[in-house]
Design a protein around this motif. Structure first.
Motif, PDB file in Angstrom:
ATOM      1  N   PHE A  28     -20.358  33.160 -34.987  1.00  0.00           N
ATOM      2  CA  PHE A  28     -19.688  31.893 -35.297  1.00  0.00           C
ATOM      3  C   PHE A  28     -20.350  31.203 -36.482  1.00  0.00           C
TER       4      PHE A  28
ATOM      5  N   PRO B 284     -25.174  38.552 -23.112  1.00  0.00           N
ATOM      6  CA  PRO B 284     -24.006  39.406 -22.818  1.00  0.00           C
ATOM      7  C   PRO B 284     -24.373  40.604 -21.938  1.00  0.00           C
TER       8      PRO B 284
ATOM      9  N   ASN C 284     -23.824  29.045 -32.360  1.00  0.00           N
ATOM     10  CA  ASN C 284     -23.582  29.017 -30.920  1.00  0.00           C
ATOM     11  C   ASN C 284     -24.610  29.788 -30.108  1.00  0.00           C
ATOM     12  N   LEU C 285     -25.870  29.416 -30.304  1.00  0.00           N
ATOM     13  CA  LEU C 285     -26.932  29.977 -29.467  1.00  0.00           C
ATOM     14  C   LEU C 285     -27.246  28.968 -28.365  1.00  0.00           C
ATOM     15  N   LEU C 286     -27.809  29.434 -27.252  1.00  0.00           N
ATOM     16  CA  LEU C 286     -28.271  28.507 -26.220  1.00  0.00           C
ATOM     17  C   LEU C 286     -29.544  27.838 -26.739  1.00  0.00           C
TER      18      LEU C 286
ATOM     19  N   ARG D 155     -27.033  39.417 -31.055  1.00  0.00           N
ATOM     20  CA  ARG D 155     -26.324  39.218 -29.791  1.00  0.00           C
ATOM     21  C   ARG D 155     -24.938  39.881 -29.825  1.00  0.00           C
TER      22      ARG D 155
ATOM     23  N   THR E 230     -21.223  28.128 -36.517  1.00  0.00           N
ATOM     24  CA  THR E 230     -22.294  27.247 -36.020  1.00  0.00           C
ATOM     25  C   THR E 230     -23.268  27.973 -35.100  1.00  0.00           C
TER      26      THR E 230
ATOM     27  N   PHE F  60     -18.937  38.372 -31.114  1.00  0.00           N
ATOM     28  CA  PHE F  60     -18.591  37.193 -31.903  1.00  0.00           C
ATOM     29  C   PHE F  60     -19.766  36.724 -32.743  1.00  0.00           C
TER      30      PHE F  60
ATOM     31  N   LEU G 120     -10.089  35.214 -26.661  1.00  0.00           N
ATOM     32  CA  LEU G 120     -10.444  33.901 -26.136  1.00  0.00           C
ATOM     33  C   LEU G 120      -9.177  33.096 -25.875  1.00  0.00           C
TER      34      LEU G 120
ATOM     35  N   ARG H 129     -14.026  40.760 -23.684  1.00  0.00           N
ATOM     36  CA  ARG H 129     -14.907  39.977 -24.566  1.00  0.00           C
ATOM     37  C   ARG H 129     -16.342  40.465 -24.462  1.00  0.00           C
ATOM     38  N   ASN H 130     -16.723  40.787 -23.227  1.00  0.00           N
ATOM     39  CA  ASN H 130     -18.107  41.201 -22.990  1.00  0.00           C
ATOM     40  C   ASN H 130     -18.404  42.576 -23.576  1.00  0.00           C
TER      41      ASN H 130
ATOM     42  N   ASN I 282      -9.514  33.790 -32.681  1.00  0.00           N
ATOM     43  CA  ASN I 282      -9.661  33.567 -31.245  1.00  0.00           C
ATOM     44  C   ASN I 282      -8.717  34.462 -30.450  1.00  0.00           C
TER      45      ASN I 282
END
Ligand SMILES: Nc1ncnc2c1ncn2[C@@H]1O[C@H](COP(=O)(O)OP(=O)(O)O)[C@@H](O)[C@H]1O
Ligand SMILES: [Mg+2]
Lengths: 240, 407
Positions: A91, A109, A95-97, A156, A93, A89, A56, A83-84, A51
């Motif tokens: 992850f 992004p 972490n998709l919408l 992504r 899990t 990143f 982050l 970050r952008n 992180n």
């Protein structure tokens, strides 16, 4: 040229009256096109380090330079920009919408980067084709398998052409066969010249990397360049 | 990253959760609906009353003993002298700049008989001087008018309205026939042309007699006559009112310091009275709606807060991918405003529709209270901003790592 340079980093979390020293004194340099695995038992500070590297979070003390610029002096907005533009990143899990399809997830992004609609659409679709999801462009996460979700997440991460890919246990939620496929994809990405930092607690995953950093109780136990003992077969489902 | 992209993100996430969106909108719909429906009905009634008044009795005003409307001087009711026919004739002599000066009196709920037929007990009986035919805009369809000589001699004659013709004389010419009112025989000398209905009410169920005949039937004493005055046009209307007031004071022998002991009843005074009633109703409706909207706003804030919690992970993802605080803030703020705006539009459409539908039962004319539509939309947007700010602020300031870890 080194992308990441951290010196004597510490991170202390305060939980009530207690202090948790997640990182005690960590120094690390990572160069362009390296493939580093960070290993260590649970609670050793791997995620905390990731992180931090991903901007982050900021260290309690110590120095962090990203491409020669000091991160600890950056504003919230500058961190968001790093970050952008510079970091991709991946992850454990995914972490998709959940309610958005693959293309919109990959576009996200680029939206924050201010890329015009037509161009970002095209780039998002290309990134999905590159990870072998040509036929899944408009599927939502719950219509995809775990491996496919992680591919969307990787697309992504790649779509902004970042300087570095940070993957925190990317195979942790996948069965070993699917995990191998994903590692194959990382291998390819690395071959194309990308820099990858991968967190894992499994030796057979770490074997893919060229350098292994071992953490224990917030300290670096060892940092060694290793012979890459296992190069996975390139799958036909992966980009031609 | 610009505002239109933030806007499209906000709209996208509203679309993605239709149930949450729908429930949030509902509160605003109710708040705006209530204000618009009340304002629509009031506007419709006001429009109808004003148009009705202006179409009725152009350039006329009445002089009455008392203010017949709300808040008009009941204090004087006992002490004010009745207005007599003689005063009307005296005013007619003096008020040379008026076109007509008439006197009239009305009795309601009367039965009219012809042979063995009779009407319901709902007929209005007017006693008039000859000029009242002009001030009331009555046209004689056939037969003749009531003349001053009829008044002078208390002739047993009458004019009848169309409803009476329909009821008592379906097949024969009423002129020359004799009807009975309370046992008194009256000869029909003319029929008054049908008048356009006002507020959906027929205005043709009446008979008209010489005022002297009327007084011998219903009493001369203890009943005040109304004086009706018509000016030549709009320009001299107010001058005539002023002159009439002055002459009435002379006729009634009022000394300079004394207040008027009569009341002038004009279209303007009526319209201002209508406004006197509707004004407080409007303020009341606004207050109720603002309270309803604040309740809706609190509801929106509640749902937005839940939604921020629900979407903690989404916010974490967005931040990890490079969304700035202000973008997250704007996204949630836009979501709140868009919700309120959509709710407002639905509420306004429903309010206009149902208001006009309900108003049509009151025989009022259709109307759109444009000012209140604008006020309503402004209120909605304001509510969205006010109650969306806190949840949006909370969302924007979530720690990305905590947010990403949120289950
Ligand atoms: N937000 C936090 N608040 C308090 N303690 C934390 C927080 N994040 C991590 N820690 C603690 O810091 C240590 C390192 O955590 P972490 O970096 O997640 O370990 P790993 O990823 O190697 O399992 C753990 O003891 C953990 O409990
Ligand atoms: Mg971890």
């Amino acid at each position: 040229m080194n992308i990441i340079n951290i010196e004597h980093i510490t991170k202390i979390y305060k939980v009530g009256l207690e202090e948790v020293h997640a990182l005690r004194d960590v120094s690390l340099r990572i160069d362009k096109n390296e493939y580093v695995a960070i290993m260590g038992p649970s609670g050793s500070g791997k995620s905390t380090l990731m992180n931090m590297l991903g901007c982050l979070d900021t260290p309690t003390s110590g120095k962090y330079e990203f491409k020669g610029v000091s991160v600890s002096e950056m504003t919230d907005n500058e961190l968001a920009k790093i970050r952008n533009k510079e970091i991709g990143f991946v992850f454990q899990t995914f972490n998709l919408l959940a309610r958005s399809d693959a293309v919109h997830n990959v576009e996200l992004p680029l939206i924050y980067a201010g890329i015009p609609t037509a161009e970002r659409r095209e780039r998002a679709i290309q990134a999905l084709i590159d990870v072998g999801l040509k036929d899944r462009l408009h599927h939502k996460p719950n219509e995809l398998s775990g491996g496919q979700r992680q591919r969307v997440a990787i697309a992504r991460a790649l779509v902004t052409n970042p300087s570095i890919i940070l993957a925190d246990e990317p195979t942790g939620n996948l069965d070993s066969k699917t995990g191998e496929e994903i590692m194959g994809l990382f291998h390819e990405i690395h071959e194309k010249g990308n820099t990858i930092i991968l967190v894992t607690h499994e030796e057979y995953i770490a074997e893919h990397a060229a350098r292994i950093v071992r953490l224990k109780d917030g300290l670096i136990e060892s940092d060694e360049r290793v012979e890459r003992r296992y190069i996975p077969k390139i799958k036909t489902t992966v980009a031609q | 990253m610009n505002i239109s992209q933030t806007f499209s993100i906000a709209v996208q996430s509203l679309r993605n959760n239709k149930l949450r969106t729908g429930l949030t909108i509902l509160g605003v719909v109710v708040g705006i609906f209530s204000i618009i429906v009340i304002m629509t009905i009031i506007t419709m009634l006001q429009k109808s009353i004003e148009e009705g008044l202006s179409q009725l009795n152009k350039y006329t005003f009445q002089i009455q003993k008392n203010d017949p409307t709300f808040g008009g001087g009941p204090r004087f009711r006992e002490t004010r002298p009745d207005i007599k026919i003689e005063e009307a004739y005296r005013l007619k002599e003096l008020l040379t700049n008026a076109k007509y000066v008439a006197a009239e009196q009305w009795q309601f709920g009367i039965v009219v008989k012809y042979g063995n037929k009779e009407t319901n007990p709902n007929i209005q009986v007017a006693g008039i001087t000859a000029d009242a035919i002009k001030t009331n805009n009555w046209n004689i369809e056939y037969g003749r008018e009531i003349r001053e000589t009829d008044v002078q001699y208390s002739a047993n004659v009458c004019l009848i309205g169309k409803d009476i013709v329909d009821k008592l004389f379906p097949n024969i010419n009423p002129v020359g026939q004799t009807i009975r009112v309370g046992g008194r025989p009256l000869q029909v000398i003319g029929v008054i042309e049908a008048q356009p209905a006002l507020f959906g009410q027929s205005r043709d169920n009446y008979i008209v007699l010489p005022i002297t005949t009327w007084q011998s039937m219903y009493g001369k004493y203890g009943r005040s006559v109304n004086i009706t005055v018509m000016s030549y046009g709009k320009e001299d209307y107010n001058d005539v009112i002023e002159a009439a007031t002055g002459y009435m004071r002379i006729i009634r022998k009022l000394s300079p310091g004394e207040p008027d002991n009569f009341y002038i009843y004009s279209n303007e005074s009526m319209i201002s009275q209508v406004n006197d009633i509707t004004g407080p109703i409007k303020i009341g409706a606004l207050a109720v709606s603002i309270i309803a909207l604040i309740a809706a706003g609190v509801g929106i804030m509640n749902i937005m807060l839940v939604s921020v919690t629900e979407r903690t992970r989404e916010i974490g993802i967005r931040k990890a991918l490079g969304a700035r605080k202000t973008w997250i803030l704007t996204q949630f703020l836009i979501e709140a405003v868009v919700l309120c705006f959509i709710g407002g539009i639905i509420g306004i459409l429903l309010g206009l529709g149902i208001g006009n539908f309900a108003g049509s039962f009151l025989n009022a004319q259709t109307a759109i209270p444009v000012d209140w539509v604008i006020i309503g939309i402004t209120l909605c947007v304001l509510i969205g901003v006010i109650f969306g700010t806190y949840p949006a602020y909370k969302a924007a300031n979530l720690d990305p790592i905590e947010a990403l870890r949120y289950e």
